[in-house]
Design an enzyme around this catalytic site. Structure first.
Site, PDB file in Angstrom:
ATOM      1  N   CYS A  34      38.839  37.224  45.594  1.00  0.00           N
ATOM      2  CA  CYS A  34      38.860  35.928  44.928  1.00  0.00           C
ATOM      3  C   CYS A  34      37.451  35.335  44.871  1.00  0.00           C
ATOM      4  CB  CYS A  34      39.736  34.936  45.690  1.00  0.00           C
ATOM      5  SG  CYS A  34      41.481  35.338  45.663  1.00  0.00           S
ATOM      6  N   VAL A  35      37.258  34.407  43.939  1.00  0.00           N
ATOM      7  CA  VAL A  35      35.975  33.709  43.835  1.00  0.00           C
ATOM      8  C   VAL A  35      36.229  32.207  43.958  1.00  0.00           C
ATOM      9  CG1 VAL A  35      34.162  33.024  42.183  1.00  0.00           C
ATOM     10  CG2 VAL A  35      34.674  35.444  42.549  1.00  0.00           C
TER      11      VAL A  35
END
Lengths: 171, 404
Positions: A34-35
């Protein structure tokens, strides 16, 4: 953070969610592929953060901040809606580790998430002033919405080797 | 440089004016003439020249004075003036520049030089004009953006107010109506007719209530403001609640809800109210697609590391082609021949809630065989543990933090 001692409020940021607040908050989250994008208005000294799992909304399902393009737009809109000015905003991006078995085609989920952040931020004219992205290890980040400072530490296994979370969620 | 730029020649020497006119017209300029300073100043407002050639030594008003006055006119402020004189010393040139001239030409004139200087100053003037226009445009664009920004901010506020209004003026009375209709239905004595009517009121209000909940949930999910609230949930009682609230609805339509429970369902760590909402949407969807007399089978299984919930209907099923955008909002999937699919928000909301709980929602269906929706939820870490962990706990091991 020592319990019982007065300090800024804390918030744990779940994947697919966005957090923006005028007050000082200590926001923590854990990132695998994820970012998280942190936006900060340097004049108002207020910040916001998102946490997305995939790069692009595919048109099926609700357009939620699970998807990077929606998550960044939503975060930006929430900041502007609280009186921030676009020209005062700067961005920091974190996460996007290579998670084994997450790849589809030439790029991993993490790589696609990072590329999307750069692309959307450039198009919105928001400069990236700091980043810690890619690599093989999951990350924990602690973000102070007032100062904009982000503390990043990498996950390790008991034997000291880097550890990657399957999809950015603590197990 | 634009074709046909107008040059105003101010000189008392008629022969020179004639010669300049012939030369300049040959090079594509339009020429206007004035025999003296006063006439030149007077000609400015209607001739609106792009450039002025001005003789310094004329009877009456001298060139410096004329230059000064031209620069004071609104039409002359940005018009370049080139002075001409036979007696051009350094001090003369300086004096001309002080009066507002941009350049000077030595008499007798070198015509080639005249042309080069004219073209140079016209080019500079055009660039200045373009720059001013660009600045003006940028300013206008900025103002538009600011205006748009204000409108956006307002619309965001309007949306928030709208949602608050909906909550207060629609949701709350609706809850009351539901409760009142329920209490009439539950009366053992009283008119049979009134009870039937109350059942219908309840059934309709209940459908509206489901729809409203989906509208609010979708708004919250899209804003990224919905977050899991994990506690140890008695999943069996959540399912019983949903059965109970849909029971009246189902019996009005002569449909049966069949609930089967397996495994440990007493204290599963998840978000109880979101699970309830997902189940409600799956049941509502199944009810929409099952004909009278049909049975909807709900199965709930507590496994070691996960919860599996399935809802099976006896509807027409959805062919593979129709399953592609099943979770897209406001898109009724296949099986169009049946009643239109509810409100088009139930399945998208259920899917997004499943995402939020780190779970998955899948459909298995073959035409004619009905639909089976299966929700799988992992055992979620309870919030306090997660937050403590993320803030410096010791379940996960981290290296020394770096500052960014």
């Amino acid at each position: 953070m020592v319990p019982g001692i007065e300090g800024p409020a804390t918030h744990y940021l779940y994947p697919c969610t966005v957090f923006v607040h005028r007050a000082e908050y200590i926001v923590s989250t854990i990132l695998g592929s994820c970012v998280a994008v942190c936006l900060r208005d340097r004049v108002l000294a207020m910040g916001g953060i998102n946490h997305y799992m995939l790069a692009l909304w595919n048109g099926d399902g609700l357009p939620t901040p699970k998807y990077g393009n929606i998550a960044i737009e939503t975060l930006l809109k929430a900041m502007l809606g609280r009186g921030c000015l676009r020209e005062n905003l700067t961005a920091k991006i974190f996460g996007g580790a290579n998670v084994i078995g997450s790849g589809q085609g030439a790029f991993s989920v993490g790589e696609r998430n990072i590329a999307l952040a750069r692309d959307v931020l450039a198009r919105e004219g928001l400069p990236i002033v700091a980043e810690d992205v890619g690599g093989d290890a999951g990350r924990k980040i602690i973000y102070n919405t007032r100062t904009g400072v982000v503390l990043v530490s990498r996950l390790k296994r008991m034997d000291g080797q880097p550890l990657v979370l399957p999809d950015g969620r603590p197990r | 440089m634009e074709p046909g730029d107008k040059i105003l020649v101010i000189d008392d020497d008629a022969t020179l004016r004639l010669a300049l006119r012939a030369f300049l017209e040959k090079h594509g300029f339009v020429v206007a003439e004035a025999p003296g300073g006063a006439e030149g100043i007077e000609a400015m407002p209607w001739e609106k020249p792009a450039l002025v050639l001005l003789d310094l030594t004329m009877p009456g008003m001298n060139g410096f004075e004329v230059c000064h006055r031209i620069k004071a006119l609104p039409e002359g402020r940005s018009t370049p003036v080139i002075v001409m004189s036979g007696l051009l010393g350094t001090s003369q040139k300086r004096k001309a520049l002080h009066a507002g001239a941009v350049d000077s030409l030595q008499k007798p004139l070198d015509y080639e030089e005249v042309e080069i200087r004219i073209r140079t100053h016209l080019a500079i003037r055009h660039q200045e004009t373009a720059l001013k226009k660009a600045l003006h445009d940028a300013g206008a664009m900025n103002r538009n953006l600011l205006e748009l920004n204000d409108k956006l901010t307002q619309s965001e506020a309007v949306k928030t107010r709208f949602l608050a209004l909906m909550r207060n003026s629609i949701n709350n009375p609706l809850t009351d109506i539901l409760g009142l209709a329920r209490s009439i239905t539950d009366q053992p004595e009283g008119l049979e007719k009134a009870r039937d009517l109350a059942r219908l009121i309840h059934s309709n209000a209940f459908r509206m209530d489901c729809q409203m909940r989906n509208v609010f949930s979708a708004a919250e999910l899209e804003a990224g403001e919905a977050r899991p609230f994990i506690t140890r949930v008695n999943v069996a009682s959540v399912a019983a609640d949903v059965m109970n609230s849909f029971g009246a609805c189902a019996s009005v339509k002569e449909k049966t809800l069949d609930l089967a429970l397996e495994g440990d369902l007493q204290a599963f760590p998840t978000d109880g109210s979101k699970l309830e909402h997902i189940l409600a949407n799956l049941v509502a969807n199944a009810l929409d697609f099952t004909g009278p007399g049909g049975v909807i089978r709900i199965r709930l299984a507590g496994e070691a590391s996960r919860l599996v919930l399935s809802v099976a209907d006896e509807g027409p099923g959805i062919p593979e082609a129709g399953q592609r955008y099943l979770f897209a909002p406001f898109r009724a999937a296949a099986g169009e021949s049946m009643a239109p699919r509810g409100h088009g928000l139930g399945l998208p909301v259920a899917k997004a809630l499943a995402d939020l709980l780190d779970g998955s929602l899948h459909l298995r269906s073959e035409p004619g065989q009905g639909c089976v929706f299966t929700l799988t939820l992992p055992r979620a870490p309870v919030l306090d543990e997660v937050e403590a962990d993320a803030l410096g706990g010791d379940i996960l091991i981290f290296d020394e933090p770096q500052e960014f």
